[in-house]
Design an enzyme around this catalytic site. Structure first.
Site, PDB file in Angstrom:
ATOM      1  N   LYS A  57      35.915 144.267 -30.280  1.00  0.00           N
ATOM      2  CA  LYS A  57      35.460 143.939 -28.831  1.00  0.00           C
ATOM      3  C   LYS A  57      36.419 144.247 -27.776  1.00  0.00           C
ATOM      4  O   LYS A  57      35.896 144.588 -26.495  1.00  0.00           O
ATOM      5  CB  LYS A  57      35.363 142.297 -28.712  1.00  0.00           C
ATOM      6  CG  LYS A  57      34.158 141.714 -29.467  1.00  0.00           C
ATOM      7  CD  LYS A  57      32.987 141.945 -28.760  1.00  0.00           C
ATOM      8  CE  LYS A  57      31.617 141.035 -29.401  1.00  0.00           C
ATOM      9  NZ  LYS A  57      30.502 141.428 -28.727  1.00  0.00           N
ATOM     10  N   SER A 315      34.141 144.643 -38.749  1.00  0.00           N
ATOM     11  CA  SER A 315      34.184 144.511 -37.230  1.00  0.00           C
ATOM     12  C   SER A 315      35.133 143.512 -36.841  1.00  0.00           C
ATOM     13  O   SER A 315      35.576 143.554 -35.593  1.00  0.00           O
ATOM     14  CB  SER A 315      32.711 144.252 -36.910  1.00  0.00           C
ATOM     15  OG  SER A 315      32.186 143.040 -37.332  1.00  0.00           O
TER      16      SER A 315
END
Length: 415
Positions: A57, A315
């Site tokens: 992110k 991720s």
């Protein structure tokens, strides 16, 4: 090629990478021989769980914020998140010297709350879920003038996330298939532009598969309808991809460039998380494990894809220890390595010792016993026991059950 008309291009991603120089780390590519044996292919894991702030992110958040004007930066930024986006925005704000306010739902995991504050952001707890926190963050933006940083629905965010695609191609040049989780779609969209357009320049193709939790899968119906179809609700352990409506910008890219979107069960996610801990020594959050879950569930075979070189993107790694404990327990049960049985016994001395010996002889490990003489299903002279035990898998569990049955007992397997 379809990508010519898209609002994010390869040039945007290469520019984003220049902005991120010295801010993020090029996360490692781990070879997984165990997964390779399952697939009959070379499999690598892109360990973005080892990224700064614990997930991808920060890539998009930093690019979005670095491209703000000085006047916009002076107003500060605001975001809403239950975890990864919050930490990414907080870290980016700290690097850029921008004031950040993050709205997080009440009940957010304490490690994520502490990490966001440690990066210097002001955290405001509001609402019982991310949607309520998001609405409050938007209200705050409207009233204060702070710039709202969306987690996925912005071209700069998509471009920033897409830098992971460039790293994949550099670290594993022969990759032909890539899998990654998808929530709102920013990561998948950005990676799709980087991977597809770069591969086209090289005169080859790369298959790109998005993976969603089956209880939070807004993309399959949206792609089928060629329109954004919001879900009535989402419920999954993979909170990092628990998004009920695709982003408009990522959706337009994904429908053009991504080969398919598949879903995986909660059991599959839990098993993948345990697999990564045991076999790859990697701590990954549920959302980060969905690509591996898809490989383990044979999703590529279902799609008719026979890869030679696969990359699954991990991720993120921001998992609350309490959630990890529950996921491990659930994953062990899903993998038939945690067996719970209920038995009716005669209420007489030595009966439990007999059961214990049968189980011990099969080499299973009893970790808990619940003994009861009261219940509507019990008659006088009987007792009910529930036994929790560790086993080595489905074959071993079957051996335990068959051994009990051979001695005249009727074990009921408890889910």
């Amino acid at each position: 090629m379809p990508g010519r008309e898209l609002n994010v291009q390869l040039s945007d991603i290469t520019s984003a990478r220049e902005l991120l120089e010295g801010v993020i780390v090029d996360t490692p590519m781990e070879h997984s021989r165990a997964l390779g044996r399952m697939l009959g292919a070379t499999v690598h894991l892109k360990a973005e769980n080892l990224q700064r702030a614990g997930s991808f992110k920060v890539r998009g958040a930093y690019v979005r914020m670095a491209r703000l004007t000085e006047e916009e930066k002076s107003r500060g930024v605001v975001a809403a998140s239950a975890g990864n986006h919050a930490q990414g925005v907080a870290l980016a704000a700290k690097k850029l010297g921008v004031e950040a306010t993050i709205f997080m739902p009440r009940g957010v995991a304490l490690p994520k709350l502490a990490a966001t504050r440690d990066h210097g952001a002001e955290v405001v707890l509001h609402g019982s879920n991310v949607d309520e926190a998001l609405a409050e963050a938007q209200r705050f933006s409207d009233e204060s003038g702070a710039v709202f940083i969306h987690p996925f629905n912005h071209t700069d965010v998509v471009a920033g996330q897409g830098t992971i695609g460039l790293e994949i191609l550099e670290q594993q040049p022969d990759v032909d298939t890539v899998l990654m989780g998808i929530g709102g779609g920013g990561l998948l969209a950005g990676a799709a532009v980087a991977l597809k357009q770069q591969a086209a320049k090289q005169g080859r193709t790369i298959k790109l598969i998005g993976v969603q939790a089956e209880n939070a899968a807004a993309y399959p119906p949206s792609l089928a309808a060629d329109a954004l179809v919001p879900l009535k609700g989402v419920r999954t352990i993979a909170d990092g991809i628990a998004v009920g409506r695709p982003g408009e910008i990522p959706f337009e890219i994904i429908k053009e460039l991504v080969d398919d979107v598949v879903t995986v069960s909660e059991d599959a996610i839990a098993k993948a998380l345990i697999f990564l801990m045991e076999r790859s020594k990697l701590i990954v959050e549920p959302a980060g494990a969905v690509g591996v879950a898809a490989l383990m569930e044979g999703k590529l075979e279902e799609l008719g894809i026979t890869p030679k070189s696969v990359v699954a993107v991990l991720s993120g790694g921001n998992i609350d220890p309490m959630l990890m404990l529950r996921v491990i327990q659930h994953g062990l049960a899903a993998a038939d390595r945690f067996l719970t049985v209920k038995l009716m016994l005669k209420d007489r001395p030595g009966e439990l010792a007999i059961i214990s010996k049968i189980i011990a002889d099969t080499d299973a490990n009893v970790i808990g016993v619940d003994h009861s003489r009261i219940g509507g299903e019990l008659s006088m002279g009987n007792v009910s026991i529930v036994i929790n035990m560790e086993t080595k898998g489905s074959e071993h569990s079957a051996l335990v059950l068959n051994s009990l049955r051979a001695e005249g007992y009727e074990p009921l397997v408890m889910s």
